[in-house]
Design a protein around this motif. Structure first.
Motif, PDB file in Angstrom:
ATOM      1  N   SER A  54      -7.205   9.057   8.901  1.00  0.00           N
ATOM      2  CA  SER A  54      -5.973   8.943   8.112  1.00  0.00           C
ATOM      3  C   SER A  54      -6.206   9.189   6.630  1.00  0.00           C
ATOM      4  N   GLU A  55      -7.469   9.296   6.222  1.00  0.00           N
ATOM      5  CA  GLU A  55      -7.776   9.424   4.801  1.00  0.00           C
ATOM      6  C   GLU A  55      -7.213  10.706   4.205  1.00  0.00           C
ATOM      7  N   ALA A  56      -7.155  11.794   4.966  1.00  0.00           N
ATOM      8  CA  ALA A  56      -6.587  13.043   4.458  1.00  0.00           C
ATOM      9  C   ALA A  56      -5.089  12.890   4.195  1.00  0.00           C
ATOM     10  N   GLU A  57      -4.432  12.046   5.011  1.00  0.00           N
ATOM     11  CA  GLU A  57      -2.999  11.836   4.855  1.00  0.00           C
ATOM     12  C   GLU A  57      -2.673  10.965   3.643  1.00  0.00           C
ATOM     13  N   THR A  58      -3.521   9.997   3.351  1.00  0.00           N
ATOM     14  CA  THR A  58      -3.270   9.070   2.238  1.00  0.00           C
ATOM     15  C   THR A  58      -4.516   8.953   1.375  1.00  0.00           C
ATOM     16  N   PRO A  59      -4.678   9.865   0.429  1.00  0.00           N
ATOM     17  CA  PRO A  59      -5.885   9.848  -0.390  1.00  0.00           C
ATOM     18  C   PRO A  59      -5.937   8.724  -1.426  1.00  0.00           C
ATOM     19  N   ASN A  60      -4.833   7.986  -1.606  1.00  0.00           N
ATOM     20  CA  ASN A  60      -4.857   6.905  -2.586  1.00  0.00           C
ATOM     21  C   ASN A  60      -5.749   5.767  -2.103  1.00  0.00           C
ATOM     22  N   ARG A  61      -6.282   5.051  -3.042  1.00  0.00           N
ATOM     23  CA  ARG A  61      -7.237   3.986  -2.731  1.00  0.00           C
ATOM     24  C   ARG A  61      -6.562   2.624  -2.753  1.00  0.00           C
ATOM     25  N   LYS A  62      -6.070   2.223  -1.599  1.00  0.00           N
ATOM     26  CA  LYS A  62      -5.522   0.889  -1.450  1.00  0.00           C
ATOM     27  C   LYS A  62      -6.334   0.196  -0.368  1.00  0.00           C
ATOM     28  N   VAL A  63      -6.485  -1.106  -0.482  1.00  0.00           N
ATOM     29  CA  VAL A  63      -7.261  -1.856   0.497  1.00  0.00           C
ATOM     30  C   VAL A  63      -6.544  -1.772   1.846  1.00  0.00           C
ATOM     31  N   LYS A  64      -7.206  -1.108   2.789  1.00  0.00           N
ATOM     32  CA  LYS A  64      -6.641  -0.961   4.132  1.00  0.00           C
ATOM     33  C   LYS A  64      -7.379  -1.827   5.145  1.00  0.00           C
ATOM     34  N   THR A  65      -8.588  -2.250   4.778  1.00  0.00           N
ATOM     35  CA  THR A  65      -9.377  -3.101   5.675  1.00  0.00           C
ATOM     36  C   THR A  65      -9.935  -4.274   4.888  1.00  0.00           C
ATOM     37  N   LEU A  66      -9.748  -5.463   5.427  1.00  0.00           N
ATOM     38  CA  LEU A  66     -10.319  -6.672   4.849  1.00  0.00           C
ATOM     39  C   LEU A  66     -11.199  -7.325   5.901  1.00  0.00           C
ATOM     40  N   VAL A  67     -12.467  -7.515   5.551  1.00  0.00           N
ATOM     41  CA  VAL A  67     -13.414  -8.216   6.414  1.00  0.00           C
ATOM     42  C   VAL A  67     -13.757  -9.521   5.699  1.00  0.00           C
ATOM     43  N   LEU A  68     -13.376 -10.622   6.285  1.00  0.00           N
ATOM     44  CA  LEU A  68     -13.623 -11.928   5.692  1.00  0.00           C
ATOM     45  C   LEU A  68     -14.832 -12.562   6.374  1.00  0.00           C
ATOM     46  N   VAL A  69     -15.808 -12.980   5.562  1.00  0.00           N
ATOM     47  CA  VAL A  69     -17.060 -13.545   6.076  1.00  0.00           C
ATOM     48  C   VAL A  69     -17.333 -14.876   5.378  1.00  0.00           C
ATOM     49  N   PRO A  70     -18.136 -15.751   5.996  1.00  0.00           N
ATOM     50  CA  PRO A  70     -18.332 -17.081   5.412  1.00  0.00           C
ATOM     51  C   PRO A  70     -19.334 -17.166   4.258  1.00  0.00           C
ATOM     52  N   THR A  71     -20.290 -16.245   4.162  1.00  0.00           N
ATOM     53  CA  THR A  71     -21.336 -16.390   3.144  1.00  0.00           C
ATOM     54  C   THR A  71     -21.577 -15.083   2.400  1.00  0.00           C
TER      55      THR A  71
END
Length: 177
Positions: free
Chosen positions: A68-85
């Motif tokens: 999908s990166e070719a369709e939306t080249p803008n840099r917005k947070v699309k993935t959030l990985v939450l970890v404990p440490t």
């Protein structure tokens, strides 16, 4: 190319990256996780340390974002990985950087014990993937360094550990509205 990861639906380019990194065949958790994530399903999975859990969620997410990166080249947070440490944040970040080497996807790790100013500057440049600990994520969110309104993929890594540490209730209280 006859890569055992390709039968799971990953792109040829990502399969080549995986092969270049020395991966020979998917582990059981990867075999069970990659296809459902690629097809857009939510997934709850558990596996022992060292079984390839990070690749199990990172590879399909990277594949979908790269498409999908070719369709939306803008840099917005699309993935959030939450970890404990912060140690796990750095480990997951390093894995994402390796797996993203064939793409233009940009990753940022935010966690305590390091300069918030440096992280703010990295976030200001824009990124597709953020790996974060809850406390530092909240710091950046409260200061408006990060917006999560474009997140498409959310990974709660080691959820059991965060619940044990009582971090999740704090996080969910802030986002319950």
């Amino acid at each position: 190319m006859s890569n055992k990861f390709s039968v799971l639906g990953l792109s040829q380019q990502l399969c080549q990256t995986i092969e270049n990194l020395g991966f020979k065949a998917p582990t059981p958790i990867q075999e069970k996780s990659i296809e459902p994530i690629l097809s857009g399903e939510d997934l709850l999975a558990a596996a022992q340390t060292g079984t390839g859990k990070t690749a199990a969620f990172a590879l399909p997410i990277i594949d979908k974002l790269a498409q999908s990166e070719a369709e939306t080249p803008n840099r917005k947070v699309k993935t959030l990985v939450l970890v404990p440490t912060r140690e796990l944040a750095q480990q997951v970040y390093d894995a994402f950087i390796s797996f993203c080497s064939h793409t233009d996807l940009r990753c940022v790790a935010v966690y305590g014990g390091t300069s918030i100013k440096t992280q703010k500057e990295a976030l200001a440049l824009g990124c597709d993937i953020v790996i974060a600990t809850p406390g530092r994520l909240l710091d950046h969110h409260h200061c408006r360094h990060i917006s999560l309104k474009h997140v498409e993929y959310f990974v709660l890594d080691e959820a059991d550990r965060m619940l044990d540490m009582a971090l999740c209730p704090t996080f969910s209280e802030c986002y319950a509205t």
